[in-house]
Write an enzyme that holds these catalytic residues in place. Structure first.
Site, PDB file in Angstrom:
ATOM      1  N   CYS A 109       0.796  -1.223   0.000  1.00  0.00           N
ATOM      2  CA  CYS A 109       0.000   0.000   0.000  1.00  0.00           C
ATOM      3  C   CYS A 109       0.837   1.286   0.000  1.00  0.00           C
ATOM      4  O   CYS A 109       1.389   1.634  -1.027  1.00  0.00           O
ATOM      5  CB  CYS A 109      -0.985  -0.051   1.165  1.00  0.00           C
ATOM      6  SG  CYS A 109      -2.428   0.982   0.892  1.00  0.00           S
ATOM      7  N   HIS A 206      -3.668  -5.821   2.139  1.00  0.00           N
ATOM      8  CA  HIS A 206      -3.327  -5.894   3.566  1.00  0.00           C
ATOM      9  C   HIS A 206      -3.901  -7.193   4.120  1.00  0.00           C
ATOM     10  O   HIS A 206      -4.319  -8.066   3.409  1.00  0.00           O
ATOM     11  CB  HIS A 206      -4.014  -4.753   4.329  1.00  0.00           C
ATOM     12  CG  HIS A 206      -3.534  -3.402   3.982  1.00  0.00           C
ATOM     13  ND1 HIS A 206      -2.398  -2.859   4.503  1.00  0.00           N
ATOM     14  CD2 HIS A 206      -4.058  -2.445   3.189  1.00  0.00           C
ATOM     15  CE1 HIS A 206      -2.241  -1.630   4.057  1.00  0.00           C
ATOM     16  NE2 HIS A 206      -3.234  -1.357   3.251  1.00  0.00           N
TER      17      HIS A 206
HETATM   18  N1  GLN Z   1      -2.226   6.950   2.002  1.00  0.00           N
HETATM   19  C1  GLN Z   1      -2.312   6.023   0.947  1.00  0.00           C
HETATM   20  C2  GLN Z   1      -3.696   5.935   0.281  1.00  0.00           C
HETATM   21  O1  GLN Z   1      -4.726   6.089   0.934  1.00  0.00           O
HETATM   22  C3  GLN Z   1      -1.895   4.682   1.476  1.00  0.00           C
HETATM   23  C4  GLN Z   1      -2.905   4.064   2.409  1.00  0.00           C
HETATM   24  C5  GLN Z   1      -2.453   2.787   2.991  1.00  0.00           C
HETATM   25  O2  GLN Z   1      -1.263   2.468   3.059  1.00  0.00           O
HETATM   26  N2  GLN Z   1      -3.395   2.046   3.497  1.00  0.00           N
HETATM   27  O3  GLN Z   1      -3.753   5.709  -0.894  1.00  0.00           O
END
Ligand code: GLN
Length: 259
Positions: A109, A206
Site C-alpha cells: 500500500c 493488507h
Molecule cells: N495513504 C495512501 C492511500 O490512501 C496509502 C494508504 C495505505 O497504506 N493504506 O492511498
C-alpha cells in the site's frame, strides 16, 4: 542503529539450514492493518524449514544494515508517507541496487506507492518515490475498500483486503502482481493489482497478505535463501506448521465470497 526485533533459531531439528536476515522498513510510520504479520509469517515459515532468522527494523535516520536477504514494508497514512520521504530518498540508490541484485521485497500500500515514481496526495502535494516500479499514484475522490481476490500466473489465486484512496497506474511494460477477480486493485479501472519487478512485490493487499497466501511467502523466502547463498529447503521439511490445509480452506471461502 537499526533495532533488532528478534532472532530465532530454526526448528526443523538437525543442523541449521543457514541464517536469513530480514529487514522491516519504516515500522514506526508504515505498519497498519496488520502488515507486521507478514514479517512474522516469513520468519516462522523460514524457522520451520530450519533457517535461523534475524529480523531488523529500519526507521528514518537509522543505519542501513549490510547483508539483508529480504525486505518487508507496510502501509501508512499520507502523513506517515510524508514523514519517511526524505529518508527514503536518501536510501533510494541503495534500495534500487538491492532490488536489481535480486533481493526479494514485499511492500504494501503506502510503501508500494512510494516504490513507484510519485504519489500526488489529495492535498495537492507530490511525494516522490524511488522508481523501483514504473508506476505512479494519484489520490482519488473516494476510498477503495474491501475484500479483494486476484489471480496471477506466478502465484495462482491471491486473497486480501484493500483500503486506499490512491489510484495507481502502471506503465505499459510494468507487470502487475495480479489481475483483479473481485475488488478494485490499482485503480478500479484496468483490472491490474500491484506490481512485480525483479523480485520485488508491491501490492495494495493488507490483512495481512502472507498468512492467507503462503505461496507468496515461500516465493519470497526461496529468493531470500538464494540471496543469502543458501540452498532452498522448500518442501523437503515436513514441519506441521507448513501444512497448508487451513490456509487453503480459508482461501477457498474468501475466493467464493462477493466483496
Ligand atoms: N495513504 C495512501 C492511500 O490512501 C496509502 C494508504 C495505505 O497504506 N493504506 O492511498
Amino acid at each position: 542503529m537499526s533495532a533488532q526485533f528478534y532472532e530465532h533459531s530454526g526448528e526443523a531439528g538437525g543442523a541449521s539450514a543457514g541464517a536469513l536476515r530480514v529487514l522491516q522498513l519504516y515500522p514506526r510510520d508504515m505498519n497498519i492493518y496488520g502488515d507486521w504479520g507478514n514479517t512474522r509469517v516469513l520468519a516462522r515459515r523460514a524457522q520451520w524449514r530450519g533457517y535461523d532468522v534475524e529480523v531488523l527494523s529500519y526507521d528514518p535516520g537509522d543505519e542501513l544494515p549490510d547483508g539483508v536477504h529480504l525486505v518487508v514494508g507496510g502501509g501508512g497514512q499520507d502523513s506517515g508517507q510524508e514523514r519517511i520521504t526524505a529518508d527514503l530518498q536518501a536510501r533510494a540508490a541503495e534500495l534500487r541496487a538491492w532490488a536489481a541484485d535480486g533481493v526479494p521485497m514485499l511492500v504494501i500500500c503506502g510503501l508500494y506507492q512510494l516504490f513507484g515514481h510519485r504519489f500526488l496526495t489529495a492535498r495537492g502535494s507530490e511525494i516522490p518515490g524511488i522508481s523501483v516500479f514504473d508506476a505512479e499514484t494519484v489520490a482519488g475522490d473516494g476510498r477503495l475498500i474491501g475484500n479483494i481476490t486476484t489471480t496471477s500466473e506466478v502465484f495462482g489465486g491471491i486473497v486480501g483486503y484493500e483500503n486506499h484512496s490512491g489510484l495507481t497506474t502502471l506503465a505499459p511494460n510494468q507487470a502487475p502482481f495480479g489481475r483483479v477477480r473481485s475488488g478494485d486493485g490499482n485503480n478500479g479501472q484496468d483490472g491490474t493489482e500491484g506490481a512485480l519487478a525483479h523480485h520485488v512485490i508491491g501490492t495494495y493487499l493488507h490483512g495481512s497478505l502472507l498468512p492467507k497466501n503462503p505461496a507468496v511467502a515461500d516465493w519470497l523466502l526461496e529468493r531470500a535463501a538464494r540471496a543469502a547463498g543458501l540452498e532452498w529447503v522448500g518442501d523437503a521439511v515436513a514441519h506441521p506448521g507448513l501444512d497448508g490445509t487451513w490456509a487453503d480452506r480459508a482461501r477457498a471461502v474468501a475466493m467464493s465470497r462477493p466483496r
